[in-house]
Design a protein around this motif. Structure first.
Motif, PDB file in Angstrom:
ATOM      1  N   LEU A  83       0.819  -1.214   0.000  1.00 56.91           N
ATOM      2  CA  LEU A  83       0.000   0.000   0.000  1.00 56.91           C
ATOM      3  C   LEU A  83       0.851   1.262   0.000  1.00 56.91           C
ATOM      4  CD1 LEU A  83      -2.791  -0.917   2.594  1.00 56.91           C
ATOM      5  CD2 LEU A  83      -2.998  -0.861   0.095  1.00 56.91           C
ATOM      6  N   GLU A  84       0.418   2.242  -0.758  1.00 51.60           N
ATOM      7  CA  GLU A  84       1.003   3.579  -0.733  1.00 51.60           C
ATOM      8  C   GLU A  84      -0.074   4.572  -0.305  1.00 51.60           C
ATOM      9  OE1 GLU A  84       4.145   4.603  -3.672  1.00 51.60           O
ATOM     10  OE2 GLU A  84       3.231   3.016  -4.860  1.00 51.60           O
ATOM     11  N   PRO A  85       0.319   5.733   0.216  1.00 53.28           N
ATOM     12  CA  PRO A  85      -0.681   6.731   0.606  1.00 53.28           C
ATOM     13  C   PRO A  85      -1.640   7.028  -0.549  1.00 53.28           C
ATOM     14  CG  PRO A  85       1.492   7.390   1.365  1.00 53.28           C
ATOM     15  CD  PRO A  85       1.690   6.189   0.495  1.00 53.28           C
ATOM     16  N   GLY A  86      -2.934   7.004  -0.243  1.00 54.43           N
ATOM     17  CA  GLY A  86      -3.945   7.287  -1.266  1.00 54.43           C
ATOM     18  C   GLY A  86      -4.501   6.062  -1.956  1.00 54.43           C
ATOM     19  N   ASP A  87      -3.832   4.896  -1.816  1.00 56.35           N
ATOM     20  CA  ASP A  87      -4.357   3.666  -2.409  1.00 56.35           C
ATOM     21  C   ASP A  87      -5.684   3.289  -1.753  1.00 56.35           C
ATOM     22  OD1 ASP A  87      -2.323   3.275  -4.199  1.00 56.35           O
ATOM     23  OD2 ASP A  87      -1.270   1.729  -3.046  1.00 56.35           O
ATOM     24  N   SER A  88      -6.592   2.720  -2.536  1.00 59.67           N
ATOM     25  CA  SER A  88      -7.866   2.232  -1.998  1.00 59.67           C
ATOM     26  C   SER A  88      -7.668   0.810  -1.472  1.00 59.67           C
ATOM     27  CB  SER A  88      -8.936   2.257  -3.085  1.00 59.67           C
ATOM     28  OG  SER A  88     -10.163   1.762  -2.575  1.00 59.67           O
ATOM     29  N   LYS A 138       5.940   4.149  -6.147  1.00 62.54           N
ATOM     30  CA  LYS A 138       6.454   5.520  -6.337  1.00 62.54           C
ATOM     31  C   LYS A 138       7.176   6.000  -5.077  1.00 62.54           C
ATOM     32  CE  LYS A 138       2.602   6.726  -9.426  1.00 62.54           C
ATOM     33  NZ  LYS A 138       1.786   5.516  -9.188  1.00 62.54           N
ATOM     34  N   THR A 139       6.813   5.408  -3.918  1.00 62.85           N
ATOM     35  CA  THR A 139       7.409   5.807  -2.637  1.00 62.85           C
ATOM     36  C   THR A 139       8.052   4.590  -1.979  1.00 62.85           C
ATOM     37  OG1 THR A 139       5.324   5.350  -1.468  1.00 62.85           O
ATOM     38  CG2 THR A 139       5.666   7.609  -2.261  1.00 62.85           C
ATOM     39  N   LYS A 140       9.010   4.845  -1.098  1.00 65.96           N
ATOM     40  CA  LYS A 140       9.626   3.743  -0.350  1.00 65.96           C
ATOM     41  C   LYS A 140       8.670   3.291   0.763  1.00 65.96           C
ATOM     42  CE  LYS A 140      14.522   4.861  -0.988  1.00 65.96           C
ATOM     43  NZ  LYS A 140      15.788   5.181  -0.290  1.00 65.96           N
TER      44      LYS A 140
END
Length: 288
Positions: A42-47, A182-184
């Motif tokens: 999961l990344e921030p903003g993922d549903s 996109k993020t670590k």
């Protein structure tokens, strides 16, 4: 030690019924494997769609919120499970990248059916994450055949190993999600790219990442060897037979089982309805 780790990987692939290369043991309990899965996927903003029918769904939802995912709990009363129709409604409404289900919900004694759920998720471009901590080895599960993208379990339940290591495996689809982030991931300790390298799951030279609980890994290897020796089908049958005997004798005493449908009863955890006229607190206090 690398040879021991390679043998553990083979054992996990057997008990999970998978050929996934990205298969390893995490240094931590089953709960740690849940965090490893969510931190990496999961990344921030993922549903994120979560089946909350007991304590483990509650915790998965909380971790999702802490990561900053748009977390959508599907809440059911204890004893409930999720039908494919209910899951499809959630997938269509929230368009999640990940669905969490607990196969063996130990807080209520429910066994969640899984056949067809992976295929359903993939139709909606969603990954399926399954918790099998309380069920692995006691109830049938076929990771590849059932289209499960991420599966994890703990060492201390049916495997009967000391607590402190957790089994986890990722499908190629799940691995791709991790490797195209996109993020670590927030956690360095549980960063799956590092762990994959450390466990020889990529083609690069292995690099030191953290100090593993070596004694626990020896124990886990032995536990996996024992279940392989017995045979998964035999282990499933043994749990089914012993549980059927227990359920029969409990009902013979006039007690009612909490999960009404026999097909949905978890073979490793038996839950009993509080008899009429009793306060459950008194019973629990007496037992303690």
């Amino acid at each position: 030690m690398f040879q021991i780790m390679d043998e553990i990987k083979q054992g996990i692939q057997y008990v999970f019924q998978t050929r996934n290369r990205l298969t390893l043991a995490v240094s931590g309990s089953g709960h740690c494997a849940l965090e490893a899965a969510l931190f990496n996927l999961l990344e921030p903003g993922d549903s994120f769609l979560v089946g909350v029918n007991g304590i483990w769904g509650q915790r998965a939802a909380e971790i999702g919120e802490r990561i900053g995912a748009r977390t959508h709990p599907m809440i059911k009363d204890p004893g409930g499970h999720y039908t494919k129709q209910e899951v499809e409604e959630g997938l269509a409404q929230h368009k999640p990248v990940l669905l969490f289900l607990t196969q063996g919900e130990s807080s209520s004694g429910v066994l969640q059916p899984l056949d067809g759920y992976g295929e359903l998720c993939h139709r909606y471009q969603c990954l399926l994450l399954v918790d099998s901590v309380a069920s692995l080895g006691g109830a049938p599960i076929h990771m590849d055949q059932q289209g499960i993208d991420v599966l994890y379990s703990g060492s201390q339940k049916v495997l009967n190993s000391p607590p402190g290591t957790a089994l986890i495996s990722f499908s190629d689809k799940a691995k791709n999600k991790i490797y195209t982030r996109k993020t670590k991931p927030y956690s360095f300790y549980l960063d799956m790219k590092w762990l994959a390298n450390f466990w020889g799951c990529d083609d690069k030279p292995r690099m030191y990442h953290h100090t593993t609980p070596v004694i626990s890994l020896f124990s886990l290897r032995e536990s996996l060897a024992l279940i392989a020796e017995e045979g998964l089908e035999n282990s499933w049958r043994r749990h089914r037979d012993v549980t059927a005997y227990l359920h029969g004798r409990l009902q013979g005493l006039g007690l009612q089982l909490f999960v009404k449908d026999p097909a949905l009863r978890l073979p490793t955890v038996t839950t009993i309805a509080v008899p009429a006229g009793y306060d459950w607190r008194d019973i629990v206090k007496y037992l303690i």
